[in-house]
Write an enzyme that holds these catalytic residues in place. Structure first.
Site, PDB file in Angstrom:
ATOM      1  CD  GLU A  43      -2.925  -0.929  -0.070  1.00 59.68           C
ATOM      2  OE1 GLU A  43      -2.998   0.165  -0.671  1.00 59.68           O
ATOM      3  OE2 GLU A  43      -3.538  -1.944  -0.459  1.00 59.68           O
ATOM      4  CE1 TYR A 126      -6.600   3.009  -0.603  1.00 57.67           C
ATOM      5  CE2 TYR A 126      -4.262   3.158  -0.042  1.00 57.67           C
ATOM      6  CZ  TYR A 126      -5.299   2.548  -0.729  1.00 57.67           C
ATOM      7  OH  TYR A 126      -5.038   1.462  -1.510  1.00 57.67           O
ATOM      8  CG  ASP A 144      -7.987   4.761  -4.114  1.00 54.30           C
ATOM      9  OD1 ASP A 144      -9.203   4.678  -4.318  1.00 54.30           O
ATOM     10  OD2 ASP A 144      -7.156   4.077  -4.740  1.00 54.30           O
TER      11      ASP A 144
END
Length: 342
Positions: A43, A126, A144
């Site tokens: 991520e 996020y 996002d």
DNA sequence: CAGACGTGGTG
DNA sequence: TCACCAAGTCT
């Protein structure tokens, strides 16, 4: 909880997305694991970064730092080295710090609660939602840029995504269509956003949400999402001296909080004694998101050992060479300059 | 909290 | 060519 299972007119949209994802999910290395460490690194690597751009970095990073302990034990400079060329280098500094947070605050066990994940350095709303939903069955949409784009089109919603309240606004929209399997839903939105519902020329004829999409029905997909704030760039001039002698050259680590923090660079000034050794000047232009850089690099070949030694000692520069410089992380334009010395 | 932070792809 | 954008976060 209940709002996800009933009273939602829009939840069929999320379910369609899941069905599409089962058939069309991209085969990516981090799709075959629920190891929160790997999902976390993935991520971070892919923030503001395309899959094709970051995939090698991700694989190399995981190979060298396969778990929290290994990362926490590493030197910061080596972590930054593995980020070389990827950009947004504070991400490397932050994952390193966060790994030590996990060792100290959670006994090396990756935290499973959203609020705890959110406390990790470099992890925002996020990323915390993504890790929580993919690894720990958290029920939080990982909102996002893909969510902004897909949702604004599906609902033909002109809420300005440059507005700082956009995250909360689109989180609420996401929860309206969100099915029970939030982990797959979040990843499905990412795949749909990057493969089908692209910023320009979206592939609406392949989109599982076509019949639900208001923007498509109005033939106005190009008008969403609405973004009013434009990026303004400024010109910046940098000057460096490539001071070298017998194949070796001088560098130092950037310490300030400007661009390229903690990366290595060349001297930006020389003493009067070095000036006679100046040969040519090369001008490099390099664009950053907010800056147009013009970088002037003066080649200084020092043929006097005494002058060389004095300059190095007085300024505490690091002496390196073409081979050893592979072990340092340089900004892209300087990395290119070094490679061109061959 | 608006602005800063990298690099590479795209139309 | 060049503005925009791509799995955001920090200050």
């Amino acid at each position: 909880m209940k709002k996800n299972t009933q009273n939602s007119d829009f939840q069929h949209i999320g379910n369609k997305l899941l069905d599409w994802y089962k058939e069309n999910a991209r085969d990516l290395p981090f799709r075959q694991t629920k190891d929160p460490y790997k999902i976390w690194i993935c991520e971070i690597v892919f923030q503001q970064t395309r899959i094709s751009q970051g995939l090698n970095h991700y694989n190399n990073f995981i190979r060298r730092f396969p778990d929290v302990q290994t990362l926490a034990d590493a030197e910061e400079d080596e972590v930054i080295l593995y980020w070389k060329g990827l950009g947004y280098y504070s991400r490397a500094i932050n994952v390193h710090k966060a790994s030590q947070q996990i060792m100290n605050d959670y006994n090396g066990v990756f935290p499973s609660q959203y609020e705890d994940i959110l406390k990790l350095k470099g992890v925002g709303k996020y990323t915390a939602a993504a890790i929580s939903s993919i690894c720990f069955e958290g029920k939080i949409p990982a909102v996002d840029g893909n969510f902004y784009r897909v949702l604004s089109r599906v609902f033909a919603d002109n809420f300005d995504i440059s507005n700082s309240r956009a995250f909360n606004y689109f989180s609420a929209l996401a929860e309206m269509i969100m099915p029970q399997n939030v982990g797959d839903f979040n990843q499905a939105m990412m795949d749909l956003g990057s493969e089908i519902c692209k910023p320009k020329n979206p592939l609406c004829h392949e989109c599982p949400l076509q019949e639900d999409c208001l923007a498509f029905s109005m033939n106005k997909t190009s008008e969403f999402p609405v973004k009013t704030k434009k990026i303004k760039t400024e010109d910046l001039h940098l000057k460096y001296y490539f001071v070298h002698r017998n194949g070796r050259f001088l560098i130092r680590q950037r310490k300030d909080d400007f661009i390229w923090k903690k990366l290595f660079e060349f001297p930006d000034s020389i003493s009067e004694k070095l000036e006679p050794f100046s040969k040519g000047t090369k001008t490099i232009s390099h664009k950053l998101t907010h800056k147009n850089l013009t970088i002037e690099v003066v080649d200084v070949e020092v043929t006097s050992e005494a002058v060389w030694n004095e300059f190095v000692t007085q300024n505490q520069y690091i002496i390196t060479d073409l081979e050893a410089s592979h072990e340092k992380s340089f900004p892209k334009p300087l990395e290119n300059y070094i490679q061109n010395q061959k």
